[in-house]
Write an enzyme that holds these catalytic residues in place. Structure first.
Site, short mmCIF file in Angstrom:
data_model
loop_
_atom_site.label_atom_id
_atom_site.label_comp_id
_atom_site.label_asym_id
_atom_site.label_seq_id
_atom_site.Cartn_x
_atom_site.Cartn_y
_atom_site.Cartn_z
N CYS A 168 -4.01 3.60 9.50
CA CYS A 168 -4.43 4.01 8.15
C CYS A 168 -5.95 4.02 7.98
CB CYS A 168 -3.79 3.10 7.11
SG CYS A 168 -4.31 1.37 7.21
N ARG A 227 -2.93 12.19 2.89
CA ARG A 227 -2.93 11.39 1.65
C ARG A 227 -3.09 12.32 0.44
NH1 ARG A 227 -4.98 6.10 2.05
NH2 ARG A 227 -4.35 5.92 -0.13
N ASP A 281 -3.05 -1.51 12.19
CA ASP A 281 -4.01 -1.69 11.10
C ASP A 281 -4.94 -2.82 11.52
OD1 ASP A 281 -5.29 -1.68 8.62
OD2 ASP A 281 -3.63 -2.60 7.53
N HIS A 284 0.88 -1.18 0.00
CA HIS A 284 0.00 0.00 0.00
C HIS A 284 0.92 1.22 0.00
CE1 HIS A 284 -3.46 2.36 0.21
NE2 HIS A 284 -3.94 2.07 1.40
N GLN A 323 -0.17 5.00 0.80
CA GLN A 323 -0.49 5.16 2.23
C GLN A 323 0.79 5.37 3.04
OE1 GLN A 323 -3.68 4.79 4.13
NE2 GLN A 323 -2.28 5.75 5.57
N1 CP Z 1 -6.40 3.74 4.28
C1 CP Z 1 -7.05 3.49 3.13
O1 CP Z 1 -6.45 3.16 2.08
O2 CP Z 1 -8.39 3.63 3.22
P1 CP Z 1 -9.47 3.22 2.12
O3 CP Z 1 -9.49 1.70 2.09
O4 CP Z 1 -10.75 3.79 2.62
O5 CP Z 1 -9.06 3.77 0.79
N1 NVA Z 2 -4.56 -3.91 5.38
C1 NVA Z 2 -5.80 -3.29 5.01
C2 NVA Z 2 -5.58 -1.87 4.63
C3 NVA Z 2 -6.82 -1.11 4.30
C4 NVA Z 2 -6.55 0.31 3.88
C5 NVA Z 2 -6.45 -4.07 3.88
O1 NVA Z 2 -5.76 -4.52 2.97
O2 NVA Z 2 -7.65 -4.23 3.94
#
Ligand code: CP
Ligand code: NVA
Length: 309
Positions: free
Chosen positions: A267, A293, A227, A135, A138
């Site tokens: 996040c 972001r 997370d 990610h 992020q």
């Molecule tokens: N943190 C994040 O990426 O949130 P969303 O899944 O809402 O985009």
């Molecule tokens: N680890 C989480 C992050 C969400 C922004 C997922 O992949 O769902």
């Protein structure tokens, strides 16, 4: 043109340049309204195509605002409304068509291979808006937030992650190598980071510190990240996994092992991995983290479009 798929593949000096640009841009638009455009409208006339195969609030909204503030626009696609999502059209044909209509492509997907395939056939930049292995937008934004709040370079801080070994942690591990910061990870034995990422850290002559005791991981931390224990589309025995993480909840007691000025970041979306008083308390900076972001993704877009100052 540059892609933004995984922090591991981007030179440290480029990542630092993105953060420096984001700092300048954020401070220079203090008096502007949300949709007012940055001076010079550097992405005037450009369109970012966003495609989500999984839910999103922050990534969707922050990319929308990011490209708008640079003078461009965005369109959001749902993969199940395309021929690709219905299984009828190939990635290569889809990618070639997207390249004729758009200037950039942001993809959130459950398949790392799909991003790589798109990369092969697109002639416009691709940005990873979350995949199983990373990610990156992020985490780069989180590095920005840490430095903004602590007013220190991240290389001088003890960063701690308490939680699952997921896509966000993989990107944080990559960031620890790229920005040379100490990273301590607290997670149960069966949920430690995978071999591939650990070997990559070794190959880069860096170290990450893994503890199965959350107190040891949090000890002396300047920043604690967390997370959700269960990520989107996590195909596990949820009850068993949540049980395994019971001792890893971030609460007042666990925060007391960290440095006095330790901050908390997450996040979002959140589950039960953090107590309400910590999440909403004065050590938590999750709302500005979400807002940042926008600022960092503006500089990521400029990087991808070859327009970073
Ligand atoms: N943190 C994040 O990426 O949130 P969303 O899944 O809402 O985009
Ligand atoms: N680890 C989480 C992050 C969400 C922004 C997922 O992949 O769902």
């Amino acid at each position: 043109m540059k892609h933004f798929v995984n922090l591991k593949d981007i030179p440290s000096k480029d990542l630092r340049k993105i953060i420096t640009d984001a700092k300048k841009r954020k401070s220079s638009r203090k008096k502007l309204n949300t949709l007012e455009i940055d001076r010079g409208a550097p992405l005037k006339g450009k369109i970012l195509i966003q495609m989500f195969e999984k839910p999103s609030l922050r990534t969707r909204m922050s990319f929308y605002l990011a490209i708008k503030q640079l003078g461009g626009g965005t369109v959001t696609l749902r993969s199940n409304e395309l021929h690709l999502g219905q299984g009828g059209e190939s990635i290569s044909d889809t990618a070639k068509v997207l390249s004729t209509y758009g200037d950039g492509f942001m993809l959130r997907t459950d398949s790392d291979k799909k991003i790589e395939d798109f990369k092969k056939y697109l002639s416009i930049p691709v940005i990873n808006g979350l995949s199983p292995s990373s990610h990156p937008t992020q985490v780069l934004s989180d590095v920005f937030t840490v430095e903004e709040i602590t007013k220190k370079p991240i290389s001088k801080l003890n960063i701690c992650w308490i939680g699952d070994s997921n896509n966000v942690l993989d990107s944080l591990i990559a960031a620890s190598v790229k920005f040379s910061f100490k990273l301590s990870i607290g997670c149960p034995k069966n949920f430690e980071p995978g071999k591939e990422v650990r070997n990559w850290v070794k190959k880069n002559k860096r170290k990450i510190y893994i503890y199965n005791d959350p107190k040891k991981a949090a000890s002396g931390a300047d920043v604690i990240f967390s997370d959700k224990v269960i990520s989107l589309n996590d195909k596990v025995n949820k009850k068993k996994k949540i049980q395994a993480f019971k001792k890893f909840k971030i609460d007042k007691k666990l925060m007391s092992f960290a440095n006095k000025k330790c901050i908390f970041l997450h996040c979002l979306p959140r589950g039960n991995e953090v107590s309400e008083d910590i999440f909403l308390g004065n050590k938590s900076h999750v709302w500005v983290q979400a807002l940042n972001r926008v600022h960092v993704q503006k500089s990521i877009l400029l990087y991808c479009f070859g327009k970073l100052r």
